[in-house]
Design an enzyme around this catalytic site. Structure first.
Site, PDB file in Angstrom:
ATOM      1  N   GLU A   1     -14.937   0.023  15.548  1.00 55.26           N
ATOM      2  CA  GLU A   1     -14.578  -1.174  16.326  1.00 55.26           C
ATOM      3  C   GLU A   1     -14.376  -0.889  17.811  1.00 55.26           C
ATOM      4  O   GLU A   1     -14.582  -1.754  18.643  1.00 55.26           O
ATOM      5  CB  GLU A   1     -13.260  -1.768  15.786  1.00 55.26           C
ATOM      6  CG  GLU A   1     -13.404  -2.388  14.415  1.00 55.26           C
ATOM      7  CD  GLU A   1     -12.053  -2.610  13.745  1.00 55.26           C
ATOM      8  OE1 GLU A   1     -11.094  -2.983  14.435  1.00 55.26           O
ATOM      9  OE2 GLU A   1     -11.963  -2.388  12.530  1.00 55.26           O
ATOM     10  N   ASN A   2     -13.925   0.344  18.126  1.00 53.40           N
ATOM     11  CA  ASN A   2     -13.432   0.591  19.495  1.00 53.40           C
ATOM     12  C   ASN A   2     -14.163   1.650  20.304  1.00 53.40           C
ATOM     13  O   ASN A   2     -13.739   1.940  21.417  1.00 53.40           O
ATOM     14  CB  ASN A   2     -11.955   1.011  19.429  1.00 53.40           C
ATOM     15  CG  ASN A   2     -11.099  -0.025  18.749  1.00 53.40           C
ATOM     16  OD1 ASN A   2     -11.075  -1.166  19.177  1.00 53.40           O
ATOM     17  ND2 ASN A   2     -10.426   0.364  17.688  1.00 53.40           N
TER      18      ASN A   2
ATOM     19  N   HIS B   1     -13.228   2.970   0.130  1.00 54.85           N
ATOM     20  CA  HIS B   1     -13.241   1.925   1.172  1.00 54.85           C
ATOM     21  C   HIS B   1     -13.939   0.650   0.682  1.00 54.85           C
ATOM     22  O   HIS B   1     -14.472  -0.126   1.487  1.00 54.85           O
ATOM     23  CB  HIS B   1     -13.996   2.392   2.447  1.00 54.85           C
ATOM     24  CG  HIS B   1     -13.341   3.485   3.204  1.00 54.85           C
ATOM     25  ND1 HIS B   1     -14.056   4.530   3.765  1.00 54.85           N
ATOM     26  CD2 HIS B   1     -12.053   3.721   3.515  1.00 54.85           C
ATOM     27  CE1 HIS B   1     -13.228   5.348   4.383  1.00 54.85           C
ATOM     28  NE2 HIS B   1     -12.000   4.884   4.241  1.00 54.85           N
TER      29      HIS B   1
ATOM     30  N   GLY C   1     -10.842   8.263   7.927  1.00 53.27           N
ATOM     31  CA  GLY C   1     -11.816   8.511   6.870  1.00 53.27           C
ATOM     32  C   GLY C   1     -13.036   7.676   7.205  1.00 53.27           C
ATOM     33  O   GLY C   1     -12.900   6.586   7.763  1.00 53.27           O
TER      34      GLY C   1
ATOM     35  N   ARG D   1      -2.697  -1.883  -3.455  1.00 48.85           N
ATOM     36  CA  ARG D   1      -3.898  -1.080  -3.248  1.00 48.85           C
ATOM     37  C   ARG D   1      -3.856   0.089  -4.232  1.00 48.85           C
ATOM     38  O   ARG D   1      -2.851   0.796  -4.321  1.00 48.85           O
ATOM     39  CB  ARG D   1      -3.913  -0.532  -1.833  1.00 48.85           C
ATOM     40  CG  ARG D   1      -5.119   0.334  -1.608  1.00 48.85           C
ATOM     41  CD  ARG D   1      -5.080   0.998  -0.275  1.00 48.85           C
ATOM     42  NE  ARG D   1      -6.294   1.783  -0.112  1.00 48.85           N
ATOM     43  CZ  ARG D   1      -6.384   2.831   0.672  1.00 48.85           C
ATOM     44  NH1 ARG D   1      -5.347   3.210   1.389  1.00 48.85           N
ATOM     45  NH2 ARG D   1      -7.510   3.492   0.774  1.00 48.85           N
TER      46      ARG D   1
ATOM     47  N   ASN E   1       0.874  -1.178   0.000  1.00 47.57           N
ATOM     48  CA  ASN E   1       0.000   0.000   0.000  1.00 47.57           C
ATOM     49  C   ASN E   1       0.912   1.229   0.000  1.00 47.57           C
ATOM     50  O   ASN E   1       1.459   1.617   1.039  1.00 47.57           O
ATOM     51  CB  ASN E   1      -0.888  -0.044   1.253  1.00 47.57           C
ATOM     52  CG  ASN E   1      -1.854   1.131   1.319  1.00 47.57           C
ATOM     53  OD1 ASN E   1      -1.781   2.055   0.504  1.00 47.57           O
ATOM     54  ND2 ASN E   1      -2.750   1.103   2.294  1.00 47.57           N
TER      55      ASN E   1
ATOM     56  N   GLU F   1      -8.045  -4.575   5.517  1.00 49.52           N
ATOM     57  CA  GLU F   1      -7.970  -4.307   4.081  1.00 49.52           C
ATOM     58  C   GLU F   1      -6.834  -5.066   3.412  1.00 49.52           C
ATOM     59  O   GLU F   1      -6.973  -5.532   2.290  1.00 49.52           O
ATOM     60  CB  GLU F   1      -7.855  -2.799   3.840  1.00 49.52           C
ATOM     61  CG  GLU F   1      -9.152  -2.115   4.249  1.00 49.52           C
ATOM     62  CD  GLU F   1      -9.188  -0.630   3.952  1.00 49.52           C
ATOM     63  OE1 GLU F   1      -8.868   0.134   4.862  1.00 49.52           O
ATOM     64  OE2 GLU F   1      -9.527  -0.264   2.827  1.00 49.52           O
TER      65      GLU F   1
ATOM     66  N   ARG G   1     -12.238  15.976   7.816  1.00 55.29           N
ATOM     67  CA  ARG G   1     -13.056  16.307   6.638  1.00 55.29           C
ATOM     68  C   ARG G   1     -14.495  16.604   7.041  1.00 55.29           C
ATOM     69  O   ARG G   1     -15.042  15.940   7.915  1.00 55.29           O
ATOM     70  CB  ARG G   1     -13.059  15.139   5.643  1.00 55.29           C
ATOM     71  CG  ARG G   1     -11.751  14.976   4.922  1.00 55.29           C
ATOM     72  CD  ARG G   1     -11.759  13.745   4.035  1.00 55.29           C
ATOM     73  NE  ARG G   1     -10.684  12.851   4.412  1.00 55.29           N
ATOM     74  CZ  ARG G   1     -10.610  11.573   4.066  1.00 55.29           C
ATOM     75  NH1 ARG G   1     -11.544  11.033   3.329  1.00 55.29           N
ATOM     76  NH2 ARG G   1      -9.602  10.845   4.466  1.00 55.29           N
TER      77      ARG G   1
ATOM     78  N   HIS H   1     -17.918   2.133   7.816  1.00 55.05           N
ATOM     79  CA  HIS H   1     -16.458   2.126   8.020  1.00 55.05           C
ATOM     80  C   HIS H   1     -16.099   3.455   8.679  1.00 55.05           C
ATOM     81  O   HIS H   1     -16.100   4.505   8.033  1.00 55.05           O
ATOM     82  CB  HIS H   1     -15.735   1.949   6.678  1.00 55.05           C
ATOM     83  CG  HIS H   1     -14.247   1.944   6.830  1.00 55.05           C
ATOM     84  ND1 HIS H   1     -13.475   0.814   6.681  1.00 55.05           N
ATOM     85  CD2 HIS H   1     -13.381   2.934   7.155  1.00 55.05           C
ATOM     86  CE1 HIS H   1     -12.214   1.112   6.910  1.00 55.05           C
ATOM     87  NE2 HIS H   1     -12.132   2.402   7.195  1.00 55.05           N
TER      88      HIS H   1
HETATM   89  P1  ADP Z   1      -7.461   4.873   9.242  1.00 53.22           P
HETATM   90  O1  ADP Z   1      -8.709   5.350   8.562  1.00 53.22           O
HETATM   91  O2  ADP Z   1      -6.323   5.840   9.137  1.00 53.22           O
HETATM   92  O3  ADP Z   1      -7.106   3.430   8.914  1.00 53.22           O
HETATM   93  P2  ADP Z   1      -8.349   3.847  11.812  1.00 53.22           P
HETATM   94  O4  ADP Z   1      -9.335   2.885  11.200  1.00 53.22           O
HETATM   95  O5  ADP Z   1      -7.201   3.285  12.546  1.00 53.22           O
HETATM   96  O6  ADP Z   1      -7.820   4.924  10.778  1.00 53.22           O
HETATM   97  O7  ADP Z   1      -9.193   4.797  12.810  1.00 53.22           O
HETATM   98  C1  ADP Z   1      -8.621   5.858  13.453  1.00 53.22           C
HETATM   99  C2  ADP Z   1      -9.659   6.455  14.371  1.00 53.22           C
HETATM  100  O8  ADP Z   1     -10.088   5.469  15.316  1.00 53.22           O
HETATM  101  C3  ADP Z   1      -9.140   7.638  15.183  1.00 53.22           C
HETATM  102  O9  ADP Z   1     -10.119   8.661  15.230  1.00 53.22           O
HETATM  103  C4  ADP Z   1      -8.995   7.033  16.577  1.00 53.22           C
HETATM  104  O10 ADP Z   1      -9.173   7.985  17.573  1.00 53.22           O
HETATM  105  C5  ADP Z   1     -10.139   6.048  16.595  1.00 53.22           C
HETATM  106  N1  ADP Z   1      -9.971   5.073  17.669  1.00 53.22           N
HETATM  107  C6  ADP Z   1      -9.038   4.113  17.777  1.00 53.22           C
HETATM  108  N2  ADP Z   1      -9.166   3.461  18.972  1.00 53.22           N
HETATM  109  C7  ADP Z   1     -10.199   4.053  19.622  1.00 53.22           C
HETATM  110  C8  ADP Z   1     -10.842   3.876  20.899  1.00 53.22           C
HETATM  111  N3  ADP Z   1     -10.431   2.935  21.740  1.00 53.22           N
HETATM  112  N4  ADP Z   1     -11.880   4.665  21.215  1.00 53.22           N
HETATM  113  C9  ADP Z   1     -12.301   5.625  20.363  1.00 53.22           C
HETATM  114  N5  ADP Z   1     -11.750   5.857  19.170  1.00 53.22           N
HETATM  115  C10 ADP Z   1     -10.718   5.092  18.792  1.00 53.22           C
END
Ligand code: ADP
Length: 399
Positions: free
Chosen positions: A333-334, A179, A211, A90, A10, A384, A240, A207
């Site tokens: 996810e988080n 995405h 982004g 990618r 990538n 991905e 954004r 997603h």
């Molecule tokens: P990218 O689009 O660059 O691949 P990611 O999928 O890793 O990014 O997502 C990044 C975002 O996820 C950031 O806004 C980060 O704060 C958020 N994030 C990661 N872990 C947590 C968490 N435990 N709680 C809330 N937000 C989270």
């Protein structure tokens, strides 16, 4: 090819992410990121090792270095470049030319070049990576996997903007969506987890990372998505704006005497969570601030969640009937607080959140709705690179 090792690349403007997979089992053998390519001092961080300073004045040198790491006699995972069966790249924008991953040839490179105008920040570095690996490893099959291709099934009435039609004919101005690999993967996994063939299920995929985008997936096919000609449209993102009234651009031009390029930078880099909160583009920091009572941080979370909820409603209408909603990406996810905000009050759509399951922290695929919820909501980790490895493997297996 029945078995083999696939290298996934990538290439960004100043970074190269890589992973090596043993296929078809999808075991990750190695991976890492080379940062600050072409910036004087570059840094290579490989899984399980410290970051080291290296020399990578361009993509070709960077890729050579990565290949050297992968094939290192002591620490490498393959014996020489011939140990790699195929390389998957990618590519962000495939325009209207690509509705599936493609085995790279001279014609394919020219077609990707033609799409560069639509993604000037992304396609040129993607191409630089392809050209460098083709020159370095001319005998290894290479495959391009596009962020846009999954969305090529979106019908005309959903991808066209209500602008003068000639703008589409002359400049191909339309919705493309991004995405795609992620939306495709999580929709397929959700269908599998429900015990359905992907073609029997109607799913909304969210997603939510730096982004953010959503897709309405009807019977395995994308029928609408929130990003548009570029990845600026749709949801609120880290920096954004997502959807705004286009007249704001002209108004800003007049009020601030801002040229178009600066407005573009404002919408892409200074808006979204960062713009509203004035604190950060990182959802973790914003949630922490909101919990401490920072009103603008709370507003940022509220606007973010409200926009996702609004799109869920819109896509439920588009799909007609809904089987599942999926969350993926760093936030999806988080961040249980954000998921709860988004899903609150959606009982009329058949969604009943199980607050206990939603709060559980896990990096595994899981359901967060109650057992009697008509629509299931899943959290499915984005992967991905694994999708690119799988697509590359499939393309090479068919050849
Ligand atoms: P990218 O689009 O660059 O691949 P990611 O999928 O890793 O990014 O997502 C990044 C975002 O996820 C950031 O806004 C980060 O704060 C958020 N994030 C990661 N872990 C947590 C968490 N435990 N709680 C809330 N937000 C989270």
């Amino acid at each position: 090819m029945d078995r083999g090792k696939i290298l996934v690349i990538n290439c960004g403007s100043s970074s190269i992410k890589y992973r090596v997979y043993d296929m078809p089992g999808e075991t990750v053998l190695a991976g890492g990121i080379l940062e600050k390519v072409g910036e004087g001092r570059s840094f290579l961080a490989c899984r399980g090792n410290e970051k080291t300073e290296v020399s990578a004045p361009g993509h070709e040198q960077g890729l050579k270095l990565i290949m050297k790491t992968i094939t290192d006699e002591k620490t490498g995972v393959v014996k020489g470049p011939s140990g790699i069966s195929a390389i998957g790249h990618r590519v962000v924008h495939g325009g209207e030319s690509f509705s599936a991953p493609a085995r790279i040839t001279g014609d394919i490179i020219r077609a990707i070049e033609e799409c560069s105008g639509l993604a000037p920040l992304h396609n040129p570095p993607n191409l630089a990576g392809i050209k460098a690996t083709m020159a370095l490893f001319p005998n290894i099959p290479q495959v391009a996997c596009f962020d846009t291709s999954f969305h090529q099934t979106i019908p005309e009435h959903a991808y066209m903007y209500a602008l003068p039609y000639e703008l589409y004919e002359k400049f191909k101005i339309r919705r493309y969506g991004f995405h795609g690999t992620s939306h495709h993967h999580v929709a397929r996994r959700a269908a599998e987890l429900m015990g359905k063939d992907g073609y029997e299920a109607n799913i909304i995929t969210c997603h939510l990372g730096n982004g953010c985008s959503m897709a309405a997936v009807k019977e395995g096919k994308s029928v609408d998505t929130s990003m548009g000609l570029t990845p600026l449209e749709g949801l609120v993102m880290g920096t954004r704006s997502g959807d705004i009234d286009p007249a704001i651009i002209v108004y800003l031009e007049e009020k601030l005497g801002m040229p178009g390029k600066e407005i573009n930078a404002l919408l892409n880099r200074k808006s979204g969570l960062l713009g509203i909160s004035g604190t950060s583009n990182d959802m973790r920091t914003i949630i922490e601030e909101a919990e401490k009572g920072n009103a603008r941080a709370k507003l940022a979370v509220d606007i973010f969640s409200y926009r996702v909820k609004k799109y869920i409603g819109a896509y439920a209408a588009v799909l007609g009937s809904l089987d599942a909603v999926v969350f993926t990406g760093g936030i999806g996810e988080n961040a249980p607080t954000v998921r709860k905000n988004i899903l609150s009050g959606l009982q009329s759509l058949g969604i009943t959140l199980d607050t206990g399951k939603n709060e559980e922290s896990s990096n595994k695929e899981r359901v967060i709705t109650s057992d009697d919820s008509k629509v299931q909501v899943f959290v499915i980790p984005a992967d991905e690179e694994a999708c690119i490895a799988r697509d590359t493997y499939e393309v090479c297996r068919k050849d």
